[in-house]
Design a protein around this motif. Sequence first.
Motif, mmCIF file in Angstrom:
data_model
loop_
_atom_site.group_PDB
_atom_site.id
_atom_site.type_symbol
_atom_site.label_atom_id
_atom_site.label_comp_id
_atom_site.label_asym_id
_atom_site.label_seq_id
_atom_site.Cartn_x
_atom_site.Cartn_y
_atom_site.Cartn_z
ATOM 1 N N LEU A 33 1.507 -2.147 11.302
ATOM 2 C CA LEU A 33 1.773 -3.389 10.571
ATOM 3 C C LEU A 33 0.687 -3.658 9.535
ATOM 4 N N TYR A 34 1.102 -4.094 8.347
ATOM 5 C CA TYR A 34 0.136 -4.422 7.279
ATOM 6 C C TYR A 34 0.500 -5.784 6.688
ATOM 7 N N ALA A 35 -0.487 -6.650 6.559
ATOM 8 C CA ALA A 35 -0.234 -7.939 5.897
ATOM 9 C C ALA A 35 -1.328 -8.189 4.866
ATOM 10 N N CYS A 36 -0.908 -8.691 3.697
ATOM 11 C CA CYS A 36 -1.862 -8.908 2.606
ATOM 12 C C CYS A 36 -2.751 -10.100 2.920
ATOM 13 N N GLY A 37 -4.044 -9.832 2.979
ATOM 14 C CA GLY A 37 -5.006 -10.863 3.360
ATOM 15 C C GLY A 37 -5.589 -11.598 2.161
ATOM 16 N N GLU A 215 -4.512 -1.672 -4.659
ATOM 17 C CA GLU A 215 -5.375 -1.653 -3.458
ATOM 18 C C GLU A 215 -4.543 -1.603 -2.172
ATOM 19 N N CYS A 216 -3.443 -2.346 -2.144
ATOM 20 C CA CYS A 216 -2.672 -2.385 -0.894
ATOM 21 C C CYS A 216 -1.898 -1.088 -0.674
ATOM 22 N N SER A 217 -1.405 -0.487 -1.786
ATOM 23 C CA SER A 217 -0.751 0.814 -1.632
ATOM 24 C C SER A 217 -1.729 1.813 -1.030
ATOM 25 N N PRO A 240 5.025 -10.426 -8.252
ATOM 26 C CA PRO A 240 5.177 -8.994 -8.494
ATOM 27 C C PRO A 240 4.473 -8.103 -7.454
ATOM 28 N N HIS A 241 3.585 -8.688 -6.616
ATOM 29 C CA HIS A 241 2.681 -7.840 -5.830
ATOM 30 C C HIS A 241 3.409 -6.805 -4.969
ATOM 31 N N HIS A 242 4.337 -7.244 -4.141
ATOM 32 C CA HIS A 242 4.980 -6.287 -3.235
ATOM 33 C C HIS A 242 5.939 -5.353 -3.969
ATOM 34 N N ASN A 244 5.458 -4.231 -6.874
ATOM 35 C CA ASN A 244 4.599 -3.226 -7.502
ATOM 36 C C ASN A 244 4.042 -2.245 -6.477
ATOM 37 N N GLU A 245 3.705 -2.751 -5.302
ATOM 38 C CA GLU A 245 3.228 -1.848 -4.241
ATOM 39 C C GLU A 245 4.299 -0.797 -3.926
ATOM 40 N N ILE A 246 5.543 -1.253 -3.793
ATOM 41 C CA ILE A 246 6.645 -0.329 -3.481
ATOM 42 C C ILE A 246 6.766 0.728 -4.585
#
Length: 474
Positions: A33-37, A215-217, A240-242, A244-246
């Motif tokens: 599991l990953y959650a953006c902090g 960074e999250c990718s 846009p964050h998620h 863009n990560e995808i």
Amino acid sequence: MSSNPSPPKFKLYNSLTRQKQEFEPLNREHVRLYACGPTVYSYAHIGNARMAVTFDQLARVLRFLYPRVTYVSNITDVDDKIMQAAIDTGREIGQITRFFEEAYNQDMAILGVTPPDIQPRATEHIPEMIALIQSLIAKNHAYEVNGHVLFHVPSFAGYGGLSGRSRDDQIAGARVEVAPFKKDPADFVLWKPSTPDQPGWESPWGYGRPGWHIECSAMAETHLGLPIDIHGGGADLKFPHHENEIAQSCCAHDQTDLAAFSRYWMHNGFLTVNGEKMSKSLGNFTLTHDVIARGIAGETIRHAFLSAHYRQPLDWSEETLARSQKALDKFYRVVADLTDKEHLEIIDTAPPTEFLEALCDDLNTPKAYAVLNALAKKATVEKTAAALSDFVASARFMGFLTQSPAQWFAQKPTGSHNTSPELDASEIEALLSERTAARAAKDFARSDEIRDELLSHGITIIDTPQGPEWRKSH
Ligand code: AMP
Ligand code: ZN
């Protein structure tokens, strides 16, 4: 005590498919599991804390259901807002980020948040980010221009699939700061140049720093491997964050299926103030740190969050807190009554199935809370150790009843009347007589109030056939 032969199945609303689905981890032996902090440039506001509590509660459920869970939540410690905070305060960036990272962890611990298994810092993953960017350039998904590297959005056909944004909305929502360099208005920054006085790292594109999304990718892949099981954060991050990560993670691995990065996506709703999203930029925020400093118990703040379903907006006000405080007072009173008066013991047990089923239904905390109330009532009526233990185990599963009733009633918010630690015997006797009179007059609200006040001074009342007695509790 309820027997629990097969735990309930976990169902989760997947923001990617827009459906509630049965959760099937890739590997049942290890859920990832990953959650953006948080971005650590000041104290976290209550909206940030809602995210931390939501994913903590999710991790608690997953840990109960599966043998191993790795929960990663990052610390964004390189960001233009942090650079601005350094300019504004004259402090070193590293000093600011470490200070607020620690403050965040301390405040979240008070809310009952178990620390994530891994809390990676962006600044410690720059080589991984550079490698990902290089791979995106090699695969023609990104290009360098004037020391910037940009992701080319039209190169990924699936772009927009998570947020459901149309191409026009994507362009409107994309940042325009480097517009003159962009091949396409929706393209976004992977790397940007830094001036010598700004934080930066050497890279194939010169001295610079990463954009936020990469960074999250990089950290999700490094610490969990792809595809991960669940990726989450607040609903503001969908676009846009998620998105863009995808795009970054799928393109770096030649994948077209959006689920190739994370199989399930989970987003908590906004914490609002008068219906508007709480945010630092709008100035309508309350810092979690300040609420704690007022003496509001962490359990009370946690209760306020969990009283609403995580996908619903939750409006924050003093009444929200007051309601939660009252609800928890009631729970602690049930425990005090059954342990002190009935001398019941709390046995270590798993929460009953009905309670777990509510949480397994897309983390339905309001439903779980209704079950909790029913369990409290049952314990009061049945007066058995088993019923009390079912209630306590369930409450603790949600992070409530983590203290003794005496401790609970002793910590009243600043400004309340219950601040004096010691009462002498005559004061105690006077309060006891008043309580006896209140009970005789069926004024149970007042009698409860007196009992709580005595508890706050560490005094427990024991009702005996000869009348009330008192003792100092620990
Ligand atoms: P930030 O520090 O702004 O990057 O946010 C950290 C986390 O808190 C992210 O997962 C955000 O989505 C979440 N978040 C920020 N504001 C709110 C809010 N008002 N309600 C719920 N979650 C929020
Ligand atoms: Zn992120």
